[in-house]
Design an enzyme around this catalytic site. Structure first.
Site, PDB file in Angstrom:
ATOM      1  N   THR A  48      46.765  38.925  16.748  1.00 22.02           N
ATOM      2  CA  THR A  48      46.439  37.050  16.521  1.00 22.02           C
ATOM      3  C   THR A  48      46.846  36.227  16.848  1.00 22.02           C
ATOM      4  O   THR A  48      46.884  35.304  16.913  1.00 22.02           O
ATOM      5  CB  THR A  48      45.844  37.215  14.907  1.00 22.02           C
ATOM      6  OG1 THR A  48      44.926  37.904  14.010  1.00 22.02           O
ATOM      7  CG2 THR A  48      46.025  35.941  14.073  1.00 22.02           C
ATOM      8  N   TYR A  62      38.049  34.521  14.589  1.00 21.12           N
ATOM      9  CA  TYR A  62      38.375  33.670  15.272  1.00 21.12           C
ATOM     10  C   TYR A  62      38.983  35.124  16.206  1.00 21.12           C
ATOM     11  O   TYR A  62      38.331  35.886  15.960  1.00 21.12           O
ATOM     12  CB  TYR A  62      39.976  33.454  15.295  1.00 21.12           C
ATOM     13  CG  TYR A  62      40.579  34.755  14.707  1.00 21.12           C
ATOM     14  CD1 TYR A  62      40.741  34.321  13.384  1.00 21.12           C
ATOM     15  CD2 TYR A  62      41.894  35.182  15.656  1.00 21.12           C
ATOM     16  CE1 TYR A  62      41.933  35.214  12.651  1.00 21.12           C
ATOM     17  CE2 TYR A  62      41.929  36.564  14.919  1.00 21.12           C
ATOM     18  CZ  TYR A  62      41.924  36.796  13.375  1.00 21.12           C
ATOM     19  OH  TYR A  62      43.300  37.038  12.678  1.00 21.12           O
ATOM     20  N   ASP A 129      47.139  44.155  11.775  1.00 19.30           N
ATOM     21  CA  ASP A 129      46.586  45.123  11.383  1.00 19.30           C
ATOM     22  C   ASP A 129      47.711  46.249  11.681  1.00 19.30           C
ATOM     23  O   ASP A 129      47.678  47.778  10.269  1.00 19.30           O
ATOM     24  CB  ASP A 129      45.299  46.007  11.702  1.00 19.30           C
ATOM     25  CG  ASP A 129      44.483  44.191  11.255  1.00 19.30           C
ATOM     26  OD1 ASP A 129      45.247  43.335  11.062  1.00 19.30           O
ATOM     27  OD2 ASP A 129      43.006  44.473  11.626  1.00 19.30           O
TER      28      ASP A 129
HETATM   29  N1  ASP Z   1      42.952  41.558  14.050  1.00 14.92           N
HETATM   30  C1  ASP Z   1      44.067  41.485  14.323  1.00 14.92           C
HETATM   31  C2  ASP Z   1      44.792  42.495  15.197  1.00 14.92           C
HETATM   32  O1  ASP Z   1      45.865  43.419  14.091  1.00 14.92           O
HETATM   33  C3  ASP Z   1      45.013  40.635  12.884  1.00 14.92           C
HETATM   34  C4  ASP Z   1      46.070  40.590  13.185  1.00 14.92           C
HETATM   35  O2  ASP Z   1      46.696  40.285  14.359  1.00 14.92           O
HETATM   36  O3  ASP Z   1      46.615  39.405  12.343  1.00 14.92           O
HETATM   37  O4  ASP Z   1      45.160  42.453  16.433  1.00 14.92           O
END
Ligand code: ASP
Length: 363
Positions: A48, A62, A129
């Site tokens: 993210t 996103y 994650d």
């Molecule tokens: N789904 C994303 C990831 O782990 C969530 C994040 O980065 O906060 O890459």
């Protein structure tokens, strides 16, 4: 005549003294050279923190892993005043899709860079994650005392009030700081410092999501200053027995989540699929539903290593006499995903249950 001569000599000596002192005062003083900035390498993996949405108000919908590392570095004002930064893009993924192979590649690169004189610390940008899993893996296999800091963000880079730039700034501050040496792999988010062993993501969307379970955070990073209050006593980095040199992949370990009205189907499926280890996320003190337990006992009979962990989120899974008889390992305070990491690495060294239990007791 004599007194005139004495006065003359005295005045001459006085003149020499004054001139000498003037010389001392006016002689150019060598200017103190500013201390060289620490060399910090940023290894980027996506998440993210590198995510983008169509509008600034979209903070949940996103795409993670869009922006590259040079864009992230440019988005943080003043970064070049605290360290000599260089970036390297190792992957650009949603960390939900993290694989063992990417984790090994990252760990090898970290070890390679830290061996060099020219690297003082490493920052890794990562999705939140699975950040705790990668951080714990590195904590067990990095062979250096130099700071390694894993960072992410909960809001994409395009969001109003994106948390990524300050998190990245703080991570570089921490990786540049002497106090971060020898403390194991650290995680820096939301102004807090966490240790890789105990940190876990506790909230699906909030910026204050990373917590140290029972043990709290190790410290804070505030306005460029680092505050430490505690550190882990468990073995890490230079004090571990794990070595990933030449390792291409890791033994297969599955996590099976316990619940009421259980069965053994997933345990049997894991064994059939070739799992070398099973982490069971049990209820309470790592308790296992009776039928599931039969499945796990049969798995043990086939040489699969079984670790009892807990889905509760805090506390020790206690080692009982029954574990000794059945040959189950207990996970101590490690959550199921951390227990999986430690079991995979343990299995690269041994399948002896007593040895693996020792490892879980020490790390
Ligand atoms: N789904 C994303 C990831 O782990 C969530 C994040 O980065 O906060 O890459």
């Amino acid at each position: 005549m004599k007194s005139k001569l004495i006065i003359c000599v005295r005045s001459y000596l006085l003149w020499i003294m004054i001139s000498a002192s003037m010389l001392i005062i006016t002689a150019p003083v060598a200017a103190d050279k500013p201390a060289p900035l620490p060399n910090i390498k940023i290894l980027a993996l996506g998440g993210t923190i590198a995510g983008a949405a169509p509008s600034p108000m979209e903070t949940k919908e996103y795409k993670p892993g869009v922006l590259d590392i040079s864009t992230l570095i440019r988005s943080v004002p003043g970064l070049d005043r605290i360290a000599d930064i260089s970036g390297e893009q190792l992957a650009n993924i949603n960390s939900t899709n993290m694989t063992n192979e990417i984790t090994i590649m990252l760990a090898n690169r970290v070890n390679e860079l830290l061996l060099k004189e020219g690297t003082d610390g490493i920052v890794i940008t990562h999705g939140t994650d699975t950040l705790e899993e990668t951080a714990y893996f590195l904590n067990l296999v990095v062979k250096s005392d130099k700071p390694v800091v894993v960072v992410g963000s909960m809001r994409p880079a395009t969001a109003v009030s994106a948390d990524g730039p300050l998190n990245l700034y703080n991570a570089v501050v921490l990786a540049s700081h002497k106090a971060a040496r020898g403390k194991g792999v650290l995680v820096a988010l939301n102004e807090k410092i966490h240790g890789a062993r105990d940190v876990t993501k506790t909230n699906t969307t909030n910026v204050d999501t990373f917590k140290g379970s029972d043990f709290g955070c190790l410290g804070y990073i505030l306005d460029g200053k680092v505050f430490f209050y505690q550190t882990t006593v468990r073995r890490h980095t230079t004090n571990t027995e794990f070595n990933i040199d030449g390792l291409k992949t890791l033994p297969r370990v599955e996590i099976i989540y316990g619940h009421g009205h259980g069965n053994r189907d997933l345990v049997d499926a894991a064994v059939k699929a070739g799992a070398a280890g099973i982490v069971h996320a049990g209820s309470g003190d790592g308790s296992v539903f009776s039928i599931t337990k039969e499945g796990l006992l049969d798995a043990r009979g086939k040489g699969v290593v079984v670790v009892r962990s807990s889905r509760v989120g805090s506390g020790v899974v206690t080692h009982t006499a029954e574990d000794g008889i059945k040959g189950f390992v207990t996970a101590d305070t490690l959550n199921p995903q951390k227990a999986r990491i430690l079991l995979m690495l343990s299995l690269t060294r041994t399948s002896d249950i007593k040895e693996i239990q020792r490892i879980f007791d020490e790390y």
